[in-house]
Design a protein around this motif. Sequence first.
Motif, short mmCIF file in Angstrom:
data_model
loop_
_atom_site.label_atom_id
_atom_site.label_comp_id
_atom_site.label_asym_id
_atom_site.label_seq_id
_atom_site.Cartn_x
_atom_site.Cartn_y
_atom_site.Cartn_z
N TYR A 206 5.93 7.67 4.30
CA TYR A 206 6.38 9.05 4.05
C TYR A 206 7.57 9.07 3.10
O TYR A 206 8.50 8.28 3.26
CB TYR A 206 6.79 9.69 5.39
CG TYR A 206 5.68 9.67 6.41
CD1 TYR A 206 4.84 10.77 6.57
CD2 TYR A 206 5.44 8.54 7.19
CE1 TYR A 206 3.81 10.75 7.50
CE2 TYR A 206 4.41 8.51 8.12
CZ TYR A 206 3.60 9.61 8.26
OH TYR A 206 2.57 9.58 9.17
N ARG A 207 7.51 9.96 2.13
CA ARG A 207 8.66 10.13 1.23
C ARG A 207 8.85 11.62 0.94
O ARG A 207 7.87 12.34 0.80
CB ARG A 207 8.44 9.36 -0.08
CG ARG A 207 8.51 7.86 0.15
CD ARG A 207 8.35 7.04 -1.09
NE ARG A 207 8.06 5.65 -0.72
CZ ARG A 207 7.78 4.68 -1.56
NH1 ARG A 207 7.75 4.94 -2.86
NH2 ARG A 207 7.52 3.46 -1.13
N ASN A 208 10.10 11.99 0.84
CA ASN A 208 10.41 13.41 0.72
C ASN A 208 10.20 13.89 -0.73
O ASN A 208 11.13 14.19 -1.44
CB ASN A 208 11.87 13.62 1.16
CG ASN A 208 12.18 15.08 1.39
OD1 ASN A 208 11.35 15.95 1.12
ND2 ASN A 208 13.38 15.35 1.87
N GLY A 295 3.90 -3.17 -6.95
CA GLY A 295 5.15 -3.88 -7.12
C GLY A 295 5.08 -5.20 -6.37
O GLY A 295 4.33 -5.33 -5.40
N CYS A 296 5.88 -6.18 -6.81
CA CYS A 296 5.83 -7.48 -6.12
C CYS A 296 7.08 -8.29 -6.44
O CYS A 296 7.93 -7.88 -7.24
CB CYS A 296 4.58 -8.26 -6.52
SG CYS A 296 4.61 -8.79 -8.24
N GLY A 297 7.18 -9.46 -5.84
CA GLY A 297 8.30 -10.34 -6.16
C GLY A 297 8.40 -11.47 -5.14
O GLY A 297 7.65 -11.51 -4.16
N ALA A 318 6.02 -11.27 -1.82
CA ALA A 318 5.58 -10.02 -1.20
C ALA A 318 5.05 -9.10 -2.30
O ALA A 318 5.41 -9.25 -3.47
CB ALA A 318 6.75 -9.34 -0.47
N PHE A 319 4.19 -8.22 -1.91
CA PHE A 319 3.67 -7.23 -2.86
C PHE A 319 3.32 -5.97 -2.10
O PHE A 319 3.16 -6.00 -0.86
CB PHE A 319 2.43 -7.77 -3.61
CG PHE A 319 1.33 -8.24 -2.69
CD1 PHE A 319 0.38 -7.35 -2.20
CD2 PHE A 319 1.26 -9.58 -2.29
CE1 PHE A 319 -0.63 -7.78 -1.35
CE2 PHE A 319 0.25 -10.01 -1.42
CZ PHE A 319 -0.69 -9.11 -0.96
N GLY A 320 3.23 -4.85 -2.80
CA GLY A 320 2.90 -3.60 -2.13
C GLY A 320 2.21 -2.65 -3.09
O GLY A 320 2.61 -2.53 -4.25
N MET A 321 1.17 -2.02 -2.59
CA MET A 321 0.43 -1.07 -3.45
C MET A 321 0.13 0.22 -2.69
O MET A 321 0.06 0.23 -1.46
CB MET A 321 -0.87 -1.72 -3.94
CG MET A 321 -1.88 -1.96 -2.84
SD MET A 321 -3.25 -2.98 -3.40
CE MET A 321 -2.73 -4.60 -2.82
N1 PHE Z 1 7.96 -1.72 -0.77
C1 PHE Z 1 7.74 -1.43 -2.17
C2 PHE Z 1 7.45 0.06 -2.31
O1 PHE Z 1 7.46 0.75 -1.35
C3 PHE Z 1 6.62 -2.21 -2.75
C4 PHE Z 1 6.90 -3.66 -2.79
C5 PHE Z 1 6.51 -4.46 -1.75
C6 PHE Z 1 7.54 -4.25 -3.87
C7 PHE Z 1 6.76 -5.81 -1.76
C8 PHE Z 1 7.79 -5.60 -3.91
C9 PHE Z 1 7.41 -6.37 -2.86
O2 PHE Z 1 7.22 0.53 -3.38
#
Ligand code: PHE
Length: 357
Positions: A206-208, A295-297, A318-321
């Motif tokens: 959730y984001r405002n 995003g990742c790293g 970690a990464f997130g989509m």
């Molecule tokens: N948590 C980040 C987001 O909400 C995504 C992300 C996850 C980036 C893991 C880097 C590593 O956008």
Amino acid sequence: MSLLERVSALEAEMAKAKARTAAEVEQFRVAMLGRNGAVTELFDAFKEVASEEKRLLGQRLNQLKKAAQARIDELKAGVQESGPSSGPAIDLSAPSLTEPTGSLHPITIVRQRIVDIFGRIGYTVSQGPEVEDDRHNFGALNFPPDHPARDMQDTFFVHPPDPARKENGGGPDGDLALRTHTSSVQVRVMEGSKLPIRTISPGRVYRNEAISARAHCMFHQVEGLYVDKGVSFADLKGTLDYFTKSLFGQDVSIRMRPSYFPFTEPSAEVDMSCSICGGAGCHICKHSGWVEIMGCGMVDPAVLVNCNIDPTEYSGFAFGMGVERIAQLVYRVPDLRMYWENDVRFLDQFTAGTFRS
Ligand code: PHE
């Protein structure tokens, strides 16, 4: 009454008989021709009659029996024409009426595909609460106290943060907010699992944000985490290359651009060659040939320390989509809001079978 008179009376009675159902016809048959039926009774009485009367009476009795059978047949036919089991003949070869059937939501289909693809290379699925505390959503992930995500403009707080305590490095313990990403689940996994860890966390976040064609205040993420000895940035790139090719086809490629997240160092944004135009340029990729997908790293050593993992021994990525974003590319959905309107004309178009991969 003589037997001949009884025959005539019974004939008259039979002519008036009525039946509305098959059961009533059967009742009438038993009353006439059954073992104790009226016609049978007359036949029994016939045996006692003097022989000179037998000729005429025999003829009449046979007529009576035929008349009874004829009346039964007539009543039967009447019931079949107008009885409850009648009505228009059924055409068994006619196509049946089809009822609309439900289908999986496109977000569900894409989320399942993502989970499957990572499942094949050993990733488990982890889940956590949607109402999350400050430590798991921000603190342990290295968000500085003044990070904009900690602002009420960006996050839905359940208990508003206490500014006095914010200055001392993070909101007060027990500060609750709707999670802004599923990285919070990764903190929970790192705190509570044995190493190595290889997991993805799908879920709502959730984001405002003001709702528009490109943003919604609720959406879905799949975030991934791999922590082991000797995990490198090359492993991260290889994993994400495998993922994008599995989902969008072998022809796509990825590139990484330097970026910043508080919890990863180095951090990168991942672009995929546009799966719609093949990189030639179209309105989806804004004529650049590339679309941003996640995003990742490398997990920041400070985050590992926060979760009691020794960064001199272990490293991780970690990464997130966003699932809506990925589904938008898979299905070419022009407006994010369509996912939540639940218009059946939109939803009907998605079945697992039509998934492009
Ligand atoms: N948590 C980040 C987001 O909400 C995504 C992300 C996850 C980036 C893991 C880097 C590593 O956008």
